[in-house]
Motif scaffolding. Structure first.
Motif, short mmCIF file in Angstrom:
data_model
loop_
_atom_site.label_atom_id
_atom_site.label_comp_id
_atom_site.label_asym_id
_atom_site.label_seq_id
_atom_site.Cartn_x
_atom_site.Cartn_y
_atom_site.Cartn_z
N HIS A 231 0.61 -1.02 -0.02
CA HIS A 231 0.14 -0.10 0.23
C HIS A 231 0.87 1.44 0.46
CE1 HIS A 231 0.61 -0.25 4.21
NE2 HIS A 231 0.25 1.18 4.15
N ASP A 232 2.32 1.19 0.61
CA ASP A 232 2.91 2.55 0.96
C ASP A 232 3.59 2.82 0.24
OD1 ASP A 232 1.56 4.29 2.18
OD2 ASP A 232 2.97 3.84 4.00
N LYS B 243 6.26 5.34 -1.33
CA LYS B 243 7.11 6.15 -0.72
C LYS B 243 8.25 6.19 -0.73
CE LYS B 243 4.52 6.72 3.53
NZ LYS B 243 4.15 6.48 5.02
N HIS C 134 2.24 9.83 -2.58
CA HIS C 134 2.66 8.40 -2.65
C HIS C 134 1.51 7.86 -3.13
CE1 HIS C 134 0.93 8.33 1.86
NE2 HIS C 134 1.14 7.17 1.20
N HIS D 118 -5.68 3.71 0.25
CA HIS D 118 -5.85 3.63 1.62
C HIS D 118 -5.47 4.93 2.28
CE1 HIS D 118 -1.73 4.25 0.00
NE2 HIS D 118 -1.15 5.24 1.97
N HIS D 119 -6.04 5.89 1.49
CA HIS D 119 -5.54 7.66 2.22
C HIS D 119 -7.46 8.21 2.32
CE1 HIS D 119 -1.74 7.89 4.52
NE2 HIS D 119 -1.31 7.65 3.59
N ASP E 254 -3.76 1.06 8.50
CA ASP E 254 -2.53 2.09 8.19
C ASP E 254 -2.81 3.14 9.02
OD1 ASP E 254 -1.08 3.71 7.27
OD2 ASP E 254 -2.38 5.02 5.67
FE LIG Z 1 -0.13 5.33 3.19
#
Ligand SMILES: [Fe+2]
Length: 318
Positions: free
Chosen positions: A188-189, A192, A217, A242-243, A271
């Motif tokens: 998911h990240d 980054k 990201h 996810h954000h 998260d």
């Molecule tokens: Fe994130």
């Protein structure tokens, strides 16, 4: 022959797979700080030799701490065979999965490549196979989740929480569908990996430009998995959403309520929970209770009210 000047580390005998080469020297412990060579790095372990260890009740062997990377690559290369061993305890299974995950995701974030994504996929597949065979592995892994925040340990923690939560909410989900979502949660990240460290690791609050960059990201991550050939719609959806927040105040698309996909809503809980319960250089880790309280206060503004209870129950000692 004793080798008592080195620093030794214990490994579980149950991680040895017959007819495979571990590739590092393994030792037997014969007394306090006394170790005797059992096999050298070029030896292939026969099933007879492994049986001998079990019949002598030798549950652990030892390796020179400096050989740990070699042992980890043996584990990575033989993960599913190792996790299939009925002699392996649920505790050992959980820590093998977590340790392997750390190694694989650390590599993935430092170098996002097709090969490193394939390794992550293999890890998630093995993890989900293990959880289906022994559900307690999942609870044990939730207990290991690392308290020190790194982008890669955060990915593993969120992956573990979100897979557990998905199984709770969708008990009939097929293993294959769960494996696809699981990879999405682990990735998911990923975006980054392309955000400068000066922004990611900044101790104080981000300025406007830095915050704008940081908010890219999810989009960067989605492009990255697409480029690396892992961009299935489910994985891209988790990375992108996810954000998003339940009341439409999230990013990048300001989606609200059920317009945010179910996996996106699940990932949001996990998260934020992991961000709250891990420590950073500028903040302490909150307790599970304190983090759940904050998440409850932010529902339904940020989180789906229908998912709040299943999420809380994940930590209810089930
Ligand atoms: Fe994130």
């Amino acid at each position: 022959m004793s080798e008592d000047k080195k620093s030794f580390q214990q490994i579980a005998t149950s991680t040895l797979v017959p007819e495979r080469r571990v590739g590092v020297k393994l030792y037997l412990r014969t007394g306090l700080d006394r170790y005797v060579l059992f096999i050298n790095e070029s030896a292939v372990l026969s099933s007879g030799k492994i049986e001998q260890l079990y019949s002598n009740n030798v549950k652990h062997l030892y390796l020179d701490t400096s050989d740990r990377p070699g042992y980890l690559s043996y584990i990575k290369g033989n993960l599913s065979a190792i996790l299939d061993n009925p002699e392996l305890t649920a505790n050992d299974k959980a820590s093998i999965i977590y340790d392997t995950a750390k190694d694989i995701t650390e590599n993935l974030f430092s170098q996002p490549s097709t090969e490193n994504i394939d390794q992550t996929r293999n890890l998630v597949d093995c993890m989900i196979d293990s959880i289906s065979q022994s559900p307690e592995t999942s609870n044990l892994m939730m207990m290991i989740t690392n308290q020190d925040y790194y982008t890669y340990t955060h990915s593993i923690n969120v992956g573990i929480y979100a897979v557990s939560m998905t199984r709770k909410i969708l008990p009939g989900i097929s293993e294959n569908a769960l494996k696809t979502l699981g990879l999405g949660f682990f990735l998911h990240d990923l975006g980054k990996a392309q955000i400068p460290g000066s922004i990611l690791n900044k101790k104080g609050p981000l300025n406007q430009d830095e915050w704008r960059k940081m908010q890219e990201h999810p989009t960067i991550g989605a492009e990255l998995v697409r480029k690396l050939g892992a961009g299935t719609p489910e994985i891209i959806d988790i990375i992108t959403s996810h954000h998003e927040r339940y009341n439409g105040t999230g990013y990048p698309n300001q989606l609200s309520q059920k317009k945010i996909s179910l996996p996106g809503r699940i990932c949001a809980f996990c998260d934020v929970f992991d961000a709250l319960t891990t420590k950073r250089s500028y903040k302490k880790a909150l307790s599970t209770f304190a983090a759940l309280k904050i998440i409850k206060e932010e529902t339904p503004s940020h989180f789906d009210p229908e998912l709040l209870n299943p999420f809380i129950l994940l930590f209810g000692g089930n």
